[in-house]
Write a protein that holds these residues in place. Sequence first.
Motif, PDB file in Angstrom:
ATOM      1  N   MET A   1       0.848  -1.206   0.000  1.00 52.78           N
ATOM      2  CA  MET A   1       0.000   0.000   0.000  1.00 52.78           C
ATOM      3  C   MET A   1       0.877   1.247   0.000  1.00 52.78           C
ATOM      4  O   MET A   1       1.932   1.282   0.611  1.00 52.78           O
ATOM      5  N   SER A   2       0.444   2.272  -0.709  1.00 52.53           N
ATOM      6  CA  SER A   2       1.188   3.518  -0.756  1.00 52.53           C
ATOM      7  C   SER A   2       1.332   4.081   0.647  1.00 52.53           C
ATOM      8  O   SER A   2       0.438   3.977   1.480  1.00 52.53           O
ATOM      9  N   LEU A 206      -9.218   9.742  -8.184  1.00 51.81           N
ATOM     10  CA  LEU A 206      -8.471   8.596  -8.712  1.00 51.81           C
ATOM     11  C   LEU A 206      -7.379   8.159  -7.747  1.00 51.81           C
ATOM     12  O   LEU A 206      -7.278   6.977  -7.392  1.00 51.81           O
ATOM     13  N   SER A 207      -6.557   9.110  -7.290  1.00 51.32           N
ATOM     14  CA  SER A 207      -5.481   8.753  -6.365  1.00 51.32           C
ATOM     15  C   SER A 207      -6.043   8.324  -5.012  1.00 51.32           C
ATOM     16  O   SER A 207      -5.497   7.421  -4.353  1.00 51.32           O
ATOM     17  N   VAL A 209      -8.928   6.746  -4.454  1.00 51.98           N
ATOM     18  CA  VAL A 209      -9.457   5.383  -4.568  1.00 51.98           C
ATOM     19  C   VAL A 209      -8.320   4.373  -4.694  1.00 51.98           C
ATOM     20  O   VAL A 209      -8.404   3.260  -4.152  1.00 51.98           O
ATOM     21  N   LYS A 210      -7.247   4.742  -5.382  1.00 51.66           N
ATOM     22  CA  LYS A 210      -6.101   3.841  -5.478  1.00 51.66           C
ATOM     23  C   LYS A 210      -5.520   3.555  -4.095  1.00 51.66           C
ATOM     24  O   LYS A 210      -5.163   2.418  -3.767  1.00 51.66           O
ATOM     25  N   ASP A 211      -5.393   4.592  -3.287  1.00 54.90           N
ATOM     26  CA  ASP A 211      -4.915   4.402  -1.919  1.00 54.90           C
ATOM     27  C   ASP A 211      -5.889   3.541  -1.121  1.00 54.90           C
ATOM     28  O   ASP A 211      -5.482   2.668  -0.341  1.00 54.90           O
ATOM     29  N   MET A 213      -7.807   1.254  -2.164  1.00 57.48           N
ATOM     30  CA  MET A 213      -7.754  -0.136  -2.632  1.00 57.48           C
ATOM     31  C   MET A 213      -6.372  -0.754  -2.453  1.00 57.48           C
ATOM     32  O   MET A 213      -6.159  -1.923  -2.795  1.00 57.48           O
ATOM     33  N   GLU A 215      -3.556   0.209  -3.967  1.00 57.58           N
ATOM     34  CA  GLU A 215      -2.813   0.181  -5.217  1.00 57.58           C
ATOM     35  C   GLU A 215      -1.761   1.291  -5.214  1.00 57.58           C
ATOM     36  O   GLU A 215      -1.954   2.357  -4.670  1.00 57.58           O
ATOM     37  N   GLU A 216      -0.639   0.999  -5.889  1.00 58.90           N
ATOM     38  CA  GLU A 216       0.417   2.003  -6.043  1.00 58.90           C
ATOM     39  C   GLU A 216       0.063   2.881  -7.223  1.00 58.90           C
ATOM     40  O   GLU A 216      -0.579   2.476  -8.173  1.00 58.90           O
ATOM     41  N   ASP A 217       0.506   4.153  -7.173  1.00 58.04           N
ATOM     42  CA  ASP A 217       0.327   5.060  -8.309  1.00 58.04           C
ATOM     43  C   ASP A 217       1.159   4.594  -9.499  1.00 58.04           C
ATOM     44  O   ASP A 217       2.216   4.025  -9.320  1.00 58.04           O
TER      45      ASP A 217
END
Length: 217
Positions: A1-2, A206-207, A209-211, A213, A215-217
């Motif tokens: 995770m980021s 977008l960023s 939701v990525k965090d 979930m 997900e890495e950027d």
Amino acid sequence: MSSKALSMDIKRRGLLLVLSSPSGAGKSTLSRLLLEKDDQITMSISTTTREPRPGEADGVDYNFVTIPEFEDLVAQDGFLEHARVFDNYYGTPAAPVEKALQQGRDILFDIDWQGTQQLAQKAKGDLVRVFILPPSKDELERRLRARAQDTDEVVAKRMSKANQEISHWAEYDYIIVNEDLDQAEEELFSILKAERLKRERQTGLLSFVKDLMGEED
């Protein structure tokens, strides 16, 4: 995770909120209430060729320019909308509006249907159009007379012009019938809140939701 921390302060693009109405329907009152109670929105500052009136400040009430300067801006496509009113020109400069939108700030416009049509041509994706209607013609006339600002002749002209203005109601996204000011104010704030939450305006989703979930950027 980021390692970037999740934040509920999601970046968003600002919006252009237009209020239009026939004179006396309550547009100016609703604009004032909105500006007083919401620090995320500011009034659009127009550029004009007319002379400053007593108490007006350049860059605060209007941007005061000469006619040649105004015409140069028109030639450079520097206005979102502009018009000639009697012997003076008025326009909304595009550059400061775009800067405010990118910073997530909202801008309020108190303009008529003609200016709204021009804005729609230049900035439709950012535009939220609200038309304020009176509950009846009789009530509209009563409000105009209650202001005690206009002569009978001026009131008659405003009433005559009202039909032309009202005929453009279907060009707007939202309609508020201002029978009760408190209810109209509540409806206006509801519109603004919903429009701010639109997915396409929340540019930071977008960023986020990525965090969320992992997900890495």
